[in-house]
Design a protein around this motif. Structure first.
Motif, short mmCIF file in Angstrom:
data_model
loop_
_atom_site.label_atom_id
_atom_site.label_comp_id
_atom_site.label_asym_id
_atom_site.label_seq_id
_atom_site.Cartn_x
_atom_site.Cartn_y
_atom_site.Cartn_z
N ILE A 37 0.55 -1.41 0.00
CA ILE A 37 0.06 -0.18 0.51
C ILE A 37 1.24 1.77 0.16
O ILE A 37 1.00 2.47 -1.04
CB ILE A 37 -0.73 0.26 0.90
CG1 ILE A 37 -1.95 -1.09 1.17
CG2 ILE A 37 -1.70 1.78 1.63
CD1 ILE A 37 -2.60 -1.38 2.39
N ALA A 85 -5.34 -1.56 7.09
CA ALA A 85 -5.80 -0.15 6.39
C ALA A 85 -4.65 1.18 7.79
O ALA A 85 -3.93 2.78 7.62
CB ALA A 85 -6.88 0.29 6.11
N PHE A 97 -9.04 4.50 1.89
CA PHE A 97 -9.04 3.57 1.74
C PHE A 97 -10.17 3.36 0.83
O PHE A 97 -11.16 4.00 2.64
CB PHE A 97 -8.89 2.38 3.32
CG PHE A 97 -7.69 2.75 3.54
CD1 PHE A 97 -7.15 3.35 4.14
CD2 PHE A 97 -6.23 2.51 2.26
CE1 PHE A 97 -5.99 4.44 4.72
CE2 PHE A 97 -4.66 3.01 3.21
CZ PHE A 97 -4.40 3.49 4.31
#
Ligand SMILES: O=P(O)(O)OC[C@@H](O)[C@@H](O)c1c[nH]c2ccccc12
Length: 268
Positions: A37, A85, A97
């Motif tokens: 991410i 997240a 997110f």
């Protein structure tokens, strides 16, 4: 204002299209997903769809099905996916997110408990591909109360439903480029441009297009008709191809960078 709205507002002022990767959370493991991410944002992603792996991913093609199977070998629960997240945000990730889950895991977890969790952990958007608008009243209310955008999917076959779906949409409308399951494609549904135009006319919200997009050329083509482009299988395939590097400490960073280079190549 929801962070998804902020990102689209900023991109519109810059005349840019949002690049929205989808990845399977926990593939190959939860810690690596946090690093992926971070790399996605560093490589130019504007927001990210975090897929909750599921044992019966009806709408997914083989690439994402296999990623879900890999992820489910580990302790990849709904809660663990949401925690990823929060960890990415704690590591400095600023992009919104969007949690992506089939409805069953959410039902099993409990709706009230679920919305409390994703609100607390900073989720901005939610996509539930197997929850049609005819049945999503309660979920839509709870999402609105939690300040989380429930993002609907519309398909080229949605025809008469496009108006109703678009009228109830929050955040943006996810336009599916082709019929069938997710997966890289060389061709899209005929009349894709007309379809996107029909959605554009049905909502003041941004529209994003996904399904089958795997190259810069395809991103450029779709960006002419949409405010965002979603790329899943092509990026999930990059994770799969980087696995040998990711699974060894001395080549781990090379694997992460390999994924990043592919995402950066899609950025327009
Ligand atoms: O994988 P593709 O063809 O790039 O399409 C995006 C897709 O992966 C992602 O948005 C998604 C994953 N699973 C889904 C199920 C239904 C609709 C969409 C999805």
């Amino acid at each position: 204002m929801n962070r998804i709205d902020e990102v689209f507002h900023k991109l519109k002022s810059e005349g840019r299209t949002a690049l929205i990767p989808f990845i399977t959370t926990g593939d190959p493991d939860l810690k690596t997903t946090v690093d992926i991410i971070i790399e996605l944002e560093r490589s130019g992603a504007d927001m990210v769809e975090l897929g909750v792996p599921y044992s019966d991913p009806l709408a997914d093609g083989p690439v994402i099905q296999q990623a879900s199977e890999r992820a489910l070998r580990g302790p990849v629960t709904l809660e663990a996916c949401v925690e990823v997240a929060a960890q990415a945000a704690a590591a400095g990730v600023k992009m919104p997110f969007i949690l992506f889950s089939y409805f069953n895991p959410i039902l099993q977890y409990g709706l009230e408990r679920f919305f409390t969790l994703i609100h607390e952990k900073g989720i901005s958007g939610l996509i539930i591909p197997d929850l049609p608008i005819e049945e999503d009243g309660e979920v839509r209310e709870m999402a609105a109360e939690a300040g989380i955008h429930l993002i609907p999917l519309v398909a080229p076959t949605s025809k008469a439903r496009v108006q109703r779906i678009a009228a109830l949409a929050q955040g943006f409308v996810y336009c599916v480029s082709s019929l069938g399951v997710t997966g890289m494609r060389s061709e899209f549904h005929s009349g894709i441009e007309e379809f996107l135009q029909s959605v554009r006319e049905a909502t003041p919200l941004p529209i994003a297009v996904g399904f089958g997009i795997s190259s810069r050329d395809q991103v450029e083509r779709m960006s002419k008709h949409a405010d965002g482009v979603i790329v899943g299988s092509a990026i999930v395939r990059q994770v799969e191809e980087a696995l040998p590097l990711l699974l060894k400490e001395d080549t781990y960073r090379d694997g992460i960078s390999q994924i990043g280079r592919f995402v950066a190549s899609l950025r327009i």
